[in-house]
Design a protein around this motif. Structure first.
Motif, PDB file in Angstrom:
ATOM      1  N   GLY A  75      53.603  90.412  43.590  1.00 62.52           N
ATOM      2  CA  GLY A  75      54.740  89.611  43.158  1.00 62.52           C
ATOM      3  C   GLY A  75      54.928  88.302  43.905  1.00 62.52           C
ATOM      4  N   SER A  76      54.246  88.121  45.034  1.00 60.47           N
ATOM      5  CA  SER A  76      54.484  86.924  45.847  1.00 60.47           C
ATOM      6  C   SER A  76      53.931  85.653  45.199  1.00 60.47           C
ATOM      7  CB  SER A  76      53.901  87.086  47.256  1.00 60.47           C
ATOM      8  OG  SER A  76      52.489  87.181  47.224  1.00 60.47           O
ATOM      9  N   ILE A  77      52.777  85.733  44.612  1.00 64.32           N
ATOM     10  CA  ILE A  77      52.161  84.550  43.986  1.00 64.32           C
ATOM     11  C   ILE A  77      53.016  84.089  42.801  1.00 64.32           C
ATOM     12  CG2 ILE A  77      50.123  83.680  42.786  1.00 64.32           C
ATOM     13  CD1 ILE A  77      49.716  84.188  45.838  1.00 64.32           C
ATOM     14  N   ASP A  78      53.422  85.028  41.978  1.00 59.73           N
ATOM     15  CA  ASP A  78      54.269  84.674  40.833  1.00 59.73           C
ATOM     16  C   ASP A  78      55.616  84.130  41.305  1.00 59.73           C
ATOM     17  OD1 ASP A  78      54.784  84.586  37.940  1.00 59.73           O
ATOM     18  OD2 ASP A  78      56.311  86.094  38.410  1.00 59.73           O
ATOM     19  N   ALA A  79      56.144  84.672  42.399  1.00 59.18           N
ATOM     20  CA  ALA A  79      57.423  84.186  42.931  1.00 59.18           C
ATOM     21  C   ALA A  79      57.313  82.717  43.325  1.00 59.18           C
ATOM     22  CB  ALA A  79      57.851  85.036  44.126  1.00 59.18           C
ATOM     23  N   ILE A  80      56.229  82.350  43.976  1.00 62.37           N
ATOM     24  CA  ILE A  80      56.023  80.957  44.372  1.00 62.37           C
ATOM     25  C   ILE A  80      55.882  80.081  43.134  1.00 62.37           C
ATOM     26  CG2 ILE A  80      54.443  79.356  45.530  1.00 62.37           C
ATOM     27  CD1 ILE A  80      53.885  81.709  47.537  1.00 62.37           C
ATOM     28  N   ALA A  81      55.143  80.560  42.145  1.00 61.23           N
ATOM     29  CA  ALA A  81      54.989  79.803  40.898  1.00 61.23           C
ATOM     30  C   ALA A  81      56.340  79.601  40.217  1.00 61.23           C
ATOM     31  CB  ALA A  81      54.008  80.516  39.969  1.00 61.23           C
ATOM     32  N   ARG A  82      57.174  80.631  40.200  1.00 62.17           N
ATOM     33  CA  ARG A  82      58.512  80.517  39.593  1.00 62.17           C
ATOM     34  C   ARG A  82      59.367  79.488  40.329  1.00 62.17           C
ATOM     35  NH1 ARG A  82      61.808  85.541  39.192  1.00 62.17           N
ATOM     36  NH2 ARG A  82      63.012  84.257  37.770  1.00 62.17           N
ATOM     37  N   LEU A  83      59.310  79.508  41.656  1.00 60.35           N
ATOM     38  CA  LEU A  83      60.061  78.528  42.432  1.00 60.35           C
ATOM     39  C   LEU A  83      59.590  77.112  42.108  1.00 60.35           C
ATOM     40  CD1 LEU A  83      60.206  80.385  45.857  1.00 60.35           C
ATOM     41  CD2 LEU A  83      62.196  79.704  44.492  1.00 60.35           C
ATOM     42  N   THR A  84      58.277  76.928  42.052  1.00 60.72           N
ATOM     43  CA  THR A  84      57.713  75.622  41.735  1.00 60.72           C
ATOM     44  C   THR A  84      58.199  75.136  40.373  1.00 60.72           C
ATOM     45  OG1 THR A  84      55.714  76.113  43.014  1.00 60.72           O
ATOM     46  CG2 THR A  84      55.566  74.338  41.414  1.00 60.72           C
ATOM     47  N   ARG A  85      58.126  76.001  39.383  1.00 58.08           N
ATOM     48  CA  ARG A  85      58.551  75.618  38.024  1.00 58.08           C
ATOM     49  C   ARG A  85      60.045  75.289  37.970  1.00 58.08           C
ATOM     50  NH1 ARG A  85      54.837  79.819  36.705  1.00 58.08           N
ATOM     51  NH2 ARG A  85      56.539  81.297  36.366  1.00 58.08           N
ATOM     52  N   ALA A  86      60.814  75.843  38.911  1.00 58.74           N
ATOM     53  CA  ALA A  86      62.261  75.566  38.957  1.00 58.74           C
ATOM     54  C   ALA A  86      62.575  74.338  39.823  1.00 58.74           C
ATOM     55  CB  ALA A  86      63.003  76.792  39.480  1.00 58.74           C
ATOM     56  N   GLY A  87      61.530  73.633  40.259  1.00 57.65           N
ATOM     57  CA  GLY A  87      61.740  72.389  40.984  1.00 57.65           C
ATOM     58  C   GLY A  87      61.742  72.489  42.501  1.00 57.65           C
ATOM     59  N   TRP A  88      61.378  73.631  43.038  1.00 56.45           N
ATOM     60  CA  TRP A  88      61.339  73.815  44.486  1.00 56.45           C
ATOM     61  C   TRP A  88      60.024  73.290  45.052  1.00 56.45           C
ATOM     62  CZ3 TRP A  88      65.051  76.261  47.647  1.00 56.45           C
ATOM     63  CH2 TRP A  88      66.146  76.786  46.973  1.00 56.45           C
ATOM     64  N   THR A  89      60.086  72.761  46.261  1.00 59.96           N
ATOM     65  CA  THR A  89      58.899  72.459  47.056  1.00 59.96           C
ATOM     66  C   THR A  89      58.732  73.630  48.013  1.00 59.96           C
ATOM     67  OG1 THR A  89      59.231  70.073  46.890  1.00 59.96           O
ATOM     68  CG2 THR A  89      57.860  70.864  48.715  1.00 59.96           C
ATOM     69  N   VAL A  90      57.614  74.323  47.895  1.00 60.85           N
ATOM     70  CA  VAL A  90      57.358  75.528  48.679  1.00 60.85           C
ATOM     71  C   VAL A  90      56.364  75.195  49.790  1.00 60.85           C
ATOM     72  CG1 VAL A  90      56.590  77.928  48.623  1.00 60.85           C
ATOM     73  CG2 VAL A  90      57.736  76.933  46.615  1.00 60.85           C
ATOM     74  N   CYS A  91      56.781  75.383  51.038  1.00 57.30           N
ATOM     75  CA  CYS A  91      55.925  75.124  52.199  1.00 57.30           C
ATOM     76  C   CYS A  91      55.695  76.419  52.971  1.00 57.30           C
ATOM     77  CB  CYS A  91      56.570  74.090  53.114  1.00 57.30           C
ATOM     78  SG  CYS A  91      56.724  72.468  52.361  1.00 57.30           S
ATOM     79  N   VAL A  92      54.637  76.413  53.763  1.00 56.99           N
ATOM     80  CA  VAL A  92      54.291  77.572  54.579  1.00 56.99           C
ATOM     81  C   VAL A  92      54.214  77.148  56.038  1.00 56.99           C
ATOM     82  CG1 VAL A  92      52.510  79.301  55.071  1.00 56.99           C
ATOM     83  CG2 VAL A  92      53.029  78.692  52.707  1.00 56.99           C
ATOM     84  N   ALA A  93      54.849  77.925  56.919  1.00 55.21           N
ATOM     85  CA  ALA A  93      54.786  77.735  58.363  1.00 55.21           C
ATOM     86  C   ALA A  93      54.321  79.059  58.967  1.00 55.21           C
ATOM     87  CB  ALA A  93      56.151  77.336  58.920  1.00 55.21           C
TER      88      ALA A  93
END
Length: 179
Positions: free
Chosen positions: A31-49
């Motif tokens: 579910g994590s990959i799809d979650a990131i894709a959903r955030l992206t499609r909703a206009g979020w910038t997703v970063c990793v630290a």
């Protein structure tokens, strides 16, 4: 800008006490990959630290780490998403750097790169140090029960920490609440 900062091991991919040392060992949390894709499609910038002390320990090299990140990016892109900046600490626990979580150096890099303050920015982790690094700069901490999260949930957490089963549940919360 809607920004979110994620830890990697235990949040996006399955963590290992033996370290994730190759792209082949890099396996996504369901579910994590799809979650990131959903955030992206909703206009979020997703970063990793992410702390990657396996580099300092000689368990893998930078090219191998980049191969893991290329695999992660590719999987996210195939799901219709996009990953922003990935920052990592290559140091060991005793190296005295300012980037190893729970210190906030990685978060400061993201803030400076995008030119935005981190007040209220969601940060998602499975360990106390993930949450502390973001909370020190005003991020809204979210603990997931994947990875080390179940054990972490028994500890004293930063103020305002919200707890969810996994990244998919955090994403659902953020999208439902139009955060």
């Amino acid at each position: 800008m809607k920004l979110i900062i994620l830890d990697r091991d235990g949040v996006i991919n399955v963590d290992s006490e033996e370290f994730v040392k190759t792209a082949g060992e890099w396996i996504d949390v369901p579910g994590s990959i799809d979650a990131i894709a959903r955030l992206t499609r909703a206009g979020w910038t997703v970063c990793v630290a992410t702390n990657q002390s396996g580099l300092a320990r000689g368990l893998f090299d930078v090219a191998t780490l980049e191969a893991m990140h290329d695999k992660m990016r590719s999987m996210i892109e195939q799901a219709g998403g996009r990953l922003g900046m990935i920052v990592y600490c290559p140091h060991g626990p005793d190296d005295g750097c300012d980037c190893r979580k729970p210190l906030s150096g990685l978060f400061k890099q993201i803030s400076e790169y995008y030119g935005v303050p981190l007040d209220g920015v969601p940060t998602v982790g499975d360990s106390l140090r993930d949450l502390q690094a973001g909370a020190a700069l005003g991020c809204q901490p979210y603990l997931v029960r994947t990875g080390k999260g179940r054990k972490t949930a028994t500890q004293a957490l930063p103020e305002r920490t919200q707890i969810f089963d996994d990244l998919a549940a955090v994403t659902e919360h953020l999208l439902d609440n139009k955060a």
